[in-house]
Design a protein around this motif. Sequence first.
Motif, PDB file in Angstrom:
ATOM      1  N   ARG A  51       0.862  -1.188   0.000  1.00 50.88           N
ATOM      2  CA  ARG A  51       0.000   0.000   0.000  1.00 50.88           C
ATOM      3  C   ARG A  51       0.892   1.229   0.000  1.00 50.88           C
ATOM      4  O   ARG A  51       1.595   1.495   0.971  1.00 50.88           O
ATOM      5  CB  ARG A  51      -0.922   0.021   1.221  1.00 50.88           C
ATOM      6  N   LEU A  52       0.863   1.975  -1.095  1.00 55.67           N
ATOM      7  CA  LEU A  52       1.700   3.161  -1.194  1.00 55.67           C
ATOM      8  C   LEU A  52       1.214   4.238  -0.226  1.00 55.67           C
ATOM      9  O   LEU A  52       0.004   4.478  -0.122  1.00 55.67           O
ATOM     10  CB  LEU A  52       1.688   3.721  -2.614  1.00 55.67           C
ATOM     11  N   PRO A  53       2.131   4.899   0.478  1.00 58.26           N
ATOM     12  CA  PRO A  53       1.731   6.019   1.336  1.00 58.26           C
ATOM     13  C   PRO A  53       1.173   7.155   0.487  1.00 58.26           C
ATOM     14  O   PRO A  53       1.550   7.310  -0.676  1.00 58.26           O
ATOM     15  CB  PRO A  53       3.045   6.446   2.015  1.00 58.26           C
ATOM     16  N   PRO A  54       0.267   7.972   1.048  1.00 58.90           N
ATOM     17  CA  PRO A  54      -0.227   9.134   0.305  1.00 58.90           C
ATOM     18  C   PRO A  54       0.880  10.160   0.097  1.00 58.90           C
ATOM     19  O   PRO A  54       1.870  10.189   0.837  1.00 58.90           O
ATOM     20  CB  PRO A  54      -1.335   9.686   1.209  1.00 58.90           C
ATOM     21  N   GLU A 235       1.905   5.967  12.251  1.00 62.33           N
ATOM     22  CA  GLU A 235       1.100   7.192  12.320  1.00 62.33           C
ATOM     23  C   GLU A 235       1.428   8.152  11.180  1.00 62.33           C
ATOM     24  O   GLU A 235       0.707   9.121  10.950  1.00 62.33           O
ATOM     25  CB  GLU A 235       1.260   7.890  13.664  1.00 62.33           C
ATOM     26  N   HIS A 236       2.501   7.884  10.465  1.00 68.34           N
ATOM     27  CA  HIS A 236       2.852   8.660   9.276  1.00 68.34           C
ATOM     28  C   HIS A 236       2.736   7.799   8.023  1.00 68.34           C
ATOM     29  O   HIS A 236       3.501   7.960   7.063  1.00 68.34           O
ATOM     30  CB  HIS A 236       4.261   9.229   9.407  1.00 68.34           C
ATOM     31  N   ILE A 258      10.253  15.952  11.180  1.00 66.60           N
ATOM     32  CA  ILE A 258       9.693  16.960  12.075  1.00 66.60           C
ATOM     33  C   ILE A 258       8.389  17.548  11.539  1.00 66.60           C
ATOM     34  O   ILE A 258       7.637  18.180  12.271  1.00 66.60           O
ATOM     35  CB  ILE A 258      10.705  18.103  12.331  1.00 66.60           C
ATOM     36  N   LYS A 259       8.111  17.336  10.233  1.00 68.40           N
ATOM     37  CA  LYS A 259       6.862  17.859   9.678  1.00 68.40           C
ATOM     38  C   LYS A 259       6.465  17.034   8.464  1.00 68.40           C
ATOM     39  O   LYS A 259       7.291  16.743   7.609  1.00 68.40           O
ATOM     40  CB  LYS A 259       7.034  19.331   9.283  1.00 68.40           C
ATOM     41  N   ARG A 260       5.187  16.673   8.434  1.00 69.03           N
ATOM     42  CA  ARG A 260       4.623  15.992   7.269  1.00 69.03           C
ATOM     43  C   ARG A 260       3.494  16.844   6.732  1.00 69.03           C
ATOM     44  O   ARG A 260       2.497  17.073   7.418  1.00 69.03           O
ATOM     45  CB  ARG A 260       4.100  14.606   7.627  1.00 69.03           C
ATOM     46  N   GLN A 261       3.664  17.318   5.520  1.00 67.41           N
ATOM     47  CA  GLN A 261       2.629  18.130   4.871  1.00 67.41           C
ATOM     48  C   GLN A 261       2.010  17.309   3.755  1.00 67.41           C
ATOM     49  O   GLN A 261       2.627  17.071   2.720  1.00 67.41           O
ATOM     50  CB  GLN A 261       3.227  19.428   4.314  1.00 67.41           C
TER      51      GLN A 261
END
Length: 263
Positions: A51-54, A235-236, A258-261
């Motif tokens: 399953r590819l991450p978004p 969670e990511h 540190i940040k996922r947009q």
Amino acid sequence: MTKLINIEEIKQSKQSKQPKQSTQSDSSLINDSTTKLGNAEQGADQGQDFRLPPSALLSYASFVNGNPNQIAQINWLNLGDAYQIKVTLTVPFLGDYIFSSSGKVDRYGLAPDFYEEIRGSKGARNIEFARQANSIKYSVNGQASDLPKGTQDRFSVLFQLASLVGGNPQIDGSGIAREIPIAEIDKLSQWIFVSQGDEEVSDPADAKKIKARYFVRLPRDEGDKRKLEVWLAEEHHWLPLKIVQTEPNGRVFELFLIKRQDT
């Protein structure tokens, strides 16, 4: 293709090939629990669940030997039947490093078509995955090699691993190993990632604990002193939370998300 391996076979193979050599890294990285491969190994030739991450723009705090460095970024694009990856980071005294990978998605997961890297002032070096000819072409030496199913480049493999774990998180328990063919900059090799199970990872900014699946790449050959570790966080969407590479000279490069947009 990506291959699930019985870790006991790896240990026995190393013992038979290197009867006088015993390394601390091998013994400490391999979990001695019984490996349970089940139906996942039997279906490997048809591809495994993934399953590819978004899509996301990932910002990482970077460290060199524990010292803070400039923010690094990874732009991951999931285009459904295709993907793109662009990695931008700064290496002290050497300048900006840019790595890019693009390709399609097939039944084995990511299927790179083109990989390019630019290291500081050095010229671009690239790899072409010529799928119709079933070959890999390396610009650095003009050589070519066969193209096994499931082959990755040195950065797409991190997202391939994330996709495989996301497809079935139960498979990659502690002690499970995945063997993945990798087109390095000048040759084809086999990388073996061994799962160390889940562990709590501390965020360097606020000491928050994040649960992540921890993988260590085994040495690629007897002389390989470079160590690669990656932590994937559910969670990511199982994207890389932390990446650590230890060079043969002891220099340690570390990236921490540190940040996922989401994009």
